[in-house]
Design a protein around this motif. Structure first.
Motif, mmCIF file in Angstrom:
data_model
loop_
_atom_site.group_PDB
_atom_site.id
_atom_site.type_symbol
_atom_site.label_atom_id
_atom_site.label_comp_id
_atom_site.label_asym_id
_atom_site.label_seq_id
_atom_site.Cartn_x
_atom_site.Cartn_y
_atom_site.Cartn_z
ATOM 1 N N ARG A 61 3.652 -16.297 8.994
ATOM 2 C CA ARG A 61 2.624 -15.260 8.883
ATOM 3 C C ARG A 61 1.447 -15.720 8.035
ATOM 4 N NH1 ARG A 61 5.587 -11.372 12.110
ATOM 5 N NH2 ARG A 61 3.744 -10.060 12.222
ATOM 6 N N LEU A 62 1.728 -16.377 6.955
ATOM 7 C CA LEU A 62 0.641 -16.826 6.083
ATOM 8 C C LEU A 62 -0.214 -17.865 6.806
ATOM 9 C CD1 LEU A 62 2.517 -17.043 2.664
ATOM 10 C CD2 LEU A 62 0.805 -15.373 3.396
ATOM 11 N N HIS A 98 5.094 -4.738 -5.348
ATOM 12 C CA HIS A 98 6.506 -4.864 -5.000
ATOM 13 C C HIS A 98 6.757 -4.534 -3.542
ATOM 14 C CE1 HIS A 98 6.595 -4.388 -9.355
ATOM 15 N NE2 HIS A 98 7.819 -4.866 -9.362
ATOM 16 N N LEU A 99 7.481 -5.405 -2.871
ATOM 17 C CA LEU A 99 7.972 -5.084 -1.542
ATOM 18 C C LEU A 99 9.487 -5.158 -1.616
ATOM 19 C CD1 LEU A 99 5.722 -7.064 0.968
ATOM 20 C CD2 LEU A 99 5.258 -4.973 -0.267
ATOM 21 N N GLU A 145 10.229 -9.822 9.486
ATOM 22 C CA GLU A 145 8.901 -9.989 10.079
ATOM 23 C C GLU A 145 7.931 -8.956 9.532
ATOM 24 O OE1 GLU A 145 7.806 -12.440 11.810
ATOM 25 O OE2 GLU A 145 9.779 -13.394 11.872
ATOM 26 N N ALA A 146 8.389 -7.729 9.452
ATOM 27 C CA ALA A 146 7.515 -6.672 8.946
ATOM 28 C C ALA A 146 7.109 -6.947 7.502
ATOM 29 C CB ALA A 146 8.218 -5.318 9.046
ATOM 30 N N GLU A 184 3.408 -7.743 6.075
ATOM 31 C CA GLU A 184 2.807 -6.954 5.012
ATOM 32 C C GLU A 184 2.272 -7.856 3.892
ATOM 33 O OE1 GLU A 184 2.227 -3.780 4.764
ATOM 34 O OE2 GLU A 184 1.705 -3.605 2.639
ATOM 35 N N VAL A 185 3.032 -8.863 3.563
ATOM 36 C CA VAL A 185 2.569 -9.812 2.547
ATOM 37 C C VAL A 185 1.248 -10.440 2.982
ATOM 38 C CG1 VAL A 185 3.019 -12.031 1.448
ATOM 39 C CG2 VAL A 185 4.843 -10.348 1.620
ATOM 40 N N ALA A 186 1.238 -10.906 4.222
ATOM 41 C CA ALA A 186 0.022 -11.551 4.725
ATOM 42 C C ALA A 186 -1.147 -10.570 4.682
ATOM 43 C CB ALA A 186 0.245 -12.050 6.146
#
Lengths: 345, 345
Positions: free
Chosen positions: B98-99, B169-170, B306-307, B311-313
């Motif tokens: 993703r990044l 935080h995730l 994946e989600a 979200e991080v990206a």
DNA sequence: ATTTAATTTGCACGCGCGTGCAAAAAATTC
DNA sequence: GAATTTTTTGCACGCGCGTGCAAATTAAAT
């Protein structure tokens, strides 16, 4: 109207501290700061102390990006696919640790996604002036590697036997393992051999397959070769279905990968009621952690990950000039319970 | 004496091509080159073409390190430990993909080795002006994170519930899974519950344990809690030995990790002759690939990797201003065969 | 053909840093 | 205390690049 020069609205994140700020606080010139953080530069004890104090207080870190804009960056680009595979995860783990210890910065490029994004990513590492590339991926586009080479990067290929000019190769002795596998299975009394591999045509897999078949042939032993999908647990199971679906299934099988072997074992046992090693001997390759689990106890060949990673780090830290272009590592046999013990005569 | 083919006389690697060289070849000013590779800059079609041709011929890549020495670097620092663990490998895989798609450069820091090398590595990413840090590691020294924050980095913590100020935080909804686990086991008719966890006191594991115990208590249900070592297959097996070594072993167990669950299953079956799910129901957490293997067929909760990675990206590509500091993801239950089917009344 | 507006181009500066060079300071010798 | 050597310091330059600014070119409008 009070225009504040520094971060007036506080909108921006606090900028990084730079050498000039440290110099001002320490009451010395910027050069003094620079020299304090440069090995072998001439700074007096007193100045050094003042600089270090100011740096500590301000939280200063030398900006390596600007250090020598044209010299080596110490950035290593690690190209890898199938990262969730245990063996690959192990490789990435070992490499990142070793490279880290060697003061390198490891940038990971995941070639799982479409080639487009991959070549874009590799281009990125060129943008960031990585001075070396390590390739773990099974199938990196050759053009990518050429691009890296053309830009003066040192390129190290792991477990890829094709002789790409200009690259260094590290690999495991697939031939040795394949020969040893034939020997082990024959000694266990197997007469009908099978070779399970995947449809991924990587050099390593092909080598293991071909040597196994050739060695078996030399021993006047028939081999059934099955490739039932991409390397992984599923393909192993499917291979078992195809091999045992017809009559005259094998009693000794070499799987070119542990993952294939584990899938093979599971369906051989569950769908065909075979006992291992009584009815069927199995040998794998890689020695992933799961191979040691109680459900499997797979006899296999371990890749010497730590040694290989250490070699990569060593080659990347300068002394590679005299090193031969290719290095071959011996897989170490791991004896567990998936091969019938040798029947003493 | 036949000297080797390529680039032998020149001891140094060919230096990177720079904008000036491209400019000379294209017969334009260096600024024109710069503008050609800058979005929204003003260049005529003709010059642009000339520049691109020259760049192609020379193999030019813009040096991002020098681009804006003081602005954002697009470098993301990924701090991770236990990378060989399937769930971690999966996270790293998803994140790197993703990044990469988000045009970020991912630098991996492996905190497996001694803390010394870790803090040295983190310092490295400061040297390289990483503008964000993503933490997967179970136990990163808080001082490391503070250092990152102090330098204006955006810090995202994954599956770490401690509220570190300044971080985002995730995490997965551990409470939901733990409650659901109690419910599932009760519905399967289990009356004597067990909770298997590890001695690693990470926030996630503690949360799963405590909510499970509390929920069971609320249902007037006794729970045996066992922590028999570091998170992994081995500790699961050891937990089974301790639980079933004495009389009155549980008939329903929630393992805070799939790896623990698989080890638990193996020794429960092999060393204590228990059938799953007939004698014993087991629920795991993570949904690693191995949980789906035929030997296990483990019912578990999947982390939406994946989600989370997406979200991080997303948070790292600018629009994080309005995003809440914390995001909680729902684990998705994966029904397989390790829990006894509900007995219809 | 002229005037005006729009676009393109080159120059010069600065980003943060390492380093050669010469001036300044300190240490050593006479 | 003066002369010499050694060490330290600051200045200035350049690394590769983006960009503001004004000059130069082109396009559009009279």
């Amino acid at each position: 109207m009070a225009k504040d020069d520094s971060a007036d609205g506080e909108v921006r994140a606090p900028a990084f501290v730079n050498a000039k700020m440290v110099a001002e606080r320490a009451g010395v010139s910027r050069s003094a700061v620079s020299r304090t953080f440069t090995d072998g530069a001439s700074v007096s004890k007193a100045t050094r102390r003042k600089v270090l104090e100011a740096a500590e207080a301000l939280g200063y870190h030398v900006n390596h990006l600007a250090r020598r804009l044209n010299e080596r960056s110490n950035i290593v680009c690690l190209i890898v696919s199938d990262m969730t595979t245990p063996i690959r995860a192990g490789m990435v783990d070992a490499l990142t640790r070793r490279l880290q210890a060697a003061k390198k910065i490891t940038v990971v490029i995941n070639t799982q996604s479409d080639t487009d994004s991959v070549s874009s990513a590799l281009r990125q590492t060129l943008h960031y002036r990585a001075d070396s590339t390590v390739v773990l991926s099974g199938t990196p586009a050759p053009s990518l590697i050429e691009m890296a080479l053309a830009n003066g990067q040192q390129v190290i290929l792991i477990n890829r036997d094709e002789a790409l000019p200009g690259c260094e190769h590290l690999s495991v002795d697939n031939a040795m393992a394949a020969r040893e596998a034939v020997y082990l299975l024959r000694r266990a009394g197997c007469s009908n051999l099978g070779l399970v591999t995947s449809t991924a045509n990587t050099a390593s897999l092909i080598a293991r397959e071909q040597i196994f078949v050739a060695t078996a042939a030399a021993a006047a032993c028939q081999v059934n070769v099955i490739a039932a999908g991409p390397t992984g647990y599923e393909a192993g199971g499917e291979a078992a279905r195809r091999l045992f679906g017809r009559s005259n299934g094998p009693d000794g099988v070499f799987c070119t990968t542990d993952l294939l072997a584990l899938g093979f074992m599971d369906t051989a046992r569950r769908e065909f009621g075979l006992r291992i090693p009584d009815d069927l001997s199995i040998i794998g390759f890689d020695d992933i952690e799961q191979a040691g689990w109680q459900s499997y106890r797979l006899t296999t060949f371990a890749q010497p990950l730590e040694a290989m990673a250490a070699e990569v780090a060593a080659r990347l830290t300068g002394r590679q000039v005299t090193a031969p272009r290719q290095a071959i590592f011996e897989p170490v046999p791991v004896w567990r319970k998936s091969v019938r013990p040798c029947v003493m005569t």
